[in-house]
Design an enzyme around this catalytic site. Structure first.
Site, mmCIF file in Angstrom:
data_model
loop_
_atom_site.group_PDB
_atom_site.id
_atom_site.type_symbol
_atom_site.label_atom_id
_atom_site.label_comp_id
_atom_site.label_asym_id
_atom_site.label_seq_id
_atom_site.Cartn_x
_atom_site.Cartn_y
_atom_site.Cartn_z
ATOM 1 C CD1 TRP A 129 7.765 -34.180 7.935
ATOM 2 C CD2 TRP A 129 9.591 -33.009 7.490
ATOM 3 N NE1 TRP A 129 8.726 -34.947 6.777
ATOM 4 C CE2 TRP A 129 9.629 -34.272 6.628
ATOM 5 C CE3 TRP A 129 10.754 -32.042 7.261
ATOM 6 C CZ2 TRP A 129 10.857 -34.314 5.634
ATOM 7 C CZ3 TRP A 129 11.543 -32.257 6.466
ATOM 8 C CH2 TRP A 129 11.747 -33.244 5.462
ATOM 9 C CG HIS A 181 12.133 -37.194 8.904
ATOM 10 N ND1 HIS A 181 12.630 -36.744 7.872
ATOM 11 C CD2 HIS A 181 12.290 -36.802 9.890
ATOM 12 C CE1 HIS A 181 13.576 -35.747 8.346
ATOM 13 N NE2 HIS A 181 13.618 -35.951 9.469
ATOM 14 N NE ARG A 232 5.749 -36.756 8.579
ATOM 15 C CZ ARG A 232 6.128 -36.964 7.494
ATOM 16 N NH1 ARG A 232 5.512 -36.519 6.240
ATOM 17 N NH2 ARG A 232 7.208 -37.608 7.007
ATOM 18 C CD GLN A 288 8.689 -41.964 7.394
ATOM 19 O OE1 GLN A 288 9.917 -41.801 7.933
ATOM 20 N NE2 GLN A 288 8.247 -40.929 6.750
ATOM 21 C CB VAL A 334 18.560 -37.084 -0.893
ATOM 22 C CG1 VAL A 334 18.506 -37.977 0.117
ATOM 23 C CG2 VAL A 334 17.138 -36.338 -1.128
ATOM 24 C CB ALA A 357 18.591 -42.181 2.381
HETATM 25 N N1 PHE Z 1 12.066 -38.516 5.526
HETATM 26 C C1 PHE Z 1 11.548 -38.101 4.281
HETATM 27 C C2 PHE Z 1 10.042 -38.274 4.692
HETATM 28 O O1 PHE Z 1 9.639 -38.397 5.928
HETATM 29 C C3 PHE Z 1 11.480 -39.273 3.238
HETATM 30 C C4 PHE Z 1 12.882 -39.437 2.705
HETATM 31 C C5 PHE Z 1 13.667 -40.411 3.471
HETATM 32 C C6 PHE Z 1 13.263 -38.871 1.657
HETATM 33 C C7 PHE Z 1 15.090 -40.589 2.706
HETATM 34 C C8 PHE Z 1 14.535 -39.023 0.931
HETATM 35 C C9 PHE Z 1 15.459 -39.884 1.690
HETATM 36 O O2 PHE Z 1 9.144 -37.252 4.070
#
Ligand code: PHE
Length: 350
Positions: free
Chosen positions: A159, A179, A205, A219, A262, A318
């Protein structure tokens, strides 16, 4: 004859006063004074029939009744006249043509991304998720450190961050969130399991824009933490979401992927509406046939533990969903940059 003469005088007076009435209020006062049931002058006149000498009563009564009828008609005529005059005045004074068709007010609509965001929220709410919100200007701690992206970790390059140019304790610590994932931590700080939340919001971003990338995006973060939450729950929720939004004939694919917060991690993609998977040169899906709409996975056990929960007991999933991508897939919009150019020719189509 004497009686008749007295009535003539009365009639003249009544009609003269009526003629002087200029509005509805004056008319009403006139009516009360002359025809009022209690003590209107004509009413009193009619009541005085019995005081007349017996042989004059019939003529007196008849003449008084005729006068009352005449005055009532005159009142009605005057009322009509005043009404018409008022209308005529309105028409000339304000030059108002009441027969012209009205001017249609310009009516806005919700931006296509807002419409899609709301539909997505509704889909998750129907599955028991509740909305939570977090700040757009975020601490680096939540955006990165707390979701296992330490400084100098190569994952920070995923990012390209827009930093807030302010020093806190001599360091740059604030940024525009890249995010919605920092809200996983914010929710875990405030709430105990069972947790089922979604967090909608804008993210930023600093990246080169192309057909599927913008420097601002919307998002929805999803988070479920409870005893016994499994990967199959994640897939079930996302399949159901996709069916609710895209219908049954759209194809969905999961790829394994990597996100530091994750384990395991996946990406979910939808078949490209533009080339339907056949175009090697398709600028929208870059030839892959799929458009990625979200990242997801099982919440990393370290994050569960940092929240003060026992990771052998509590598990969670998530996901982070890109709303612009969903809107593109729904309506066949080939370039994400259309959304934020504020071209009404585009926006009016939704
Ligand atoms: N935050 C990640 C993104 O913006 C997406 C994501 C959220 C991935 C939650 C896994 C779990 O790319």
């Amino acid at each position: 004859m004497q009686v008749g003469a007295r009535f003539d005088e009365l009639r003249e007076q009544a009609l003269a006063e009526l003629a002087a009435c200029a509005d509805e209020r004056a008319l009403e006062a006139w009516r009360a004074a002359w025809l009022g049931r209690q003590d209107g002058r004509i009413t009193l006149l009619l009541r005085s029939v019995k005081d007349q000498p017996p042989d004059e009563r019939p003529a007196f009564g008849k003449a008084a009744n005729a006068l009352r009828a005449e005055l009532e008609d005159a009142l009605e005529a005057k009322r009509q006249e005043l009404k018409e005059r008022a209308l005529r005045e309105l028409a000339t004074l304000r030059a108002l043509d009441v027969t012209l068709p009205g001017r249609r007010p310009t009516r806005g609509t919700l931006h296509p991304v807002t419409q899609t965001l709301r539909d997505c929220i509704r889909a998750f709410e129907a599955m028991g998720f509740r909305v939570f919100e977090g700040p757009e200007v975020e601490w680096a701690y939540y955006n990165f450190d707390a979701v296992r992206i330490p400084e100098d970790h190569p994952a920070r390059d995923m990012w390209d961050t827009l930093w807030v140019d302010a020093l806190v304790d001599g360091e740059r610590k604030m940024l525009l969130r890249t995010h919605t994932s920092p809200n996983q931590i914010r929710v875990l700080e405030r709430h105990a399991p069972p947790i089922r939340v979604i967090v909608p919001g804008k993210c930023y971003r600093q990246e080169a824009t192309d057909a599927t990338h913008e420097w601002m995006l919307t998002q929805i973060e999803g988070l479920a933490v409870d005893e016994g939450v499994r990967m199959s729950d994640l897939k079930g929720v996302l399949y159901d979401f996709a069916r609710r939004i895209f219908g049954h004939d759209r194809r969905i694919i999961f790829h394994h992927s990597y996100f530091p917060f994750v384990e395991p991690g996946v990406e979910m993609a939808i078949d490209c509406f533009r080339c339907r998977g056949s175009g090697a040169e398709c600028p929208t899906c870059h030839g892959s046939g799929w458009i990625e709409i979200l990242g997801a996975g099982m919440v990393h056990p370290e994050i569960i533990a940092n929240a003060g929960l026992d990771p052998s007991r509590y598990t969670g999933f998530a996901f982070g969903l890109g709303i612009e991508r969903v809107a593109m897939l729904r309506w066949g919009i080939e370039d994400i940059r259309h959304f934020y150019q504020n071209d009404l020719r585009f926006l009016r189509q939704f």
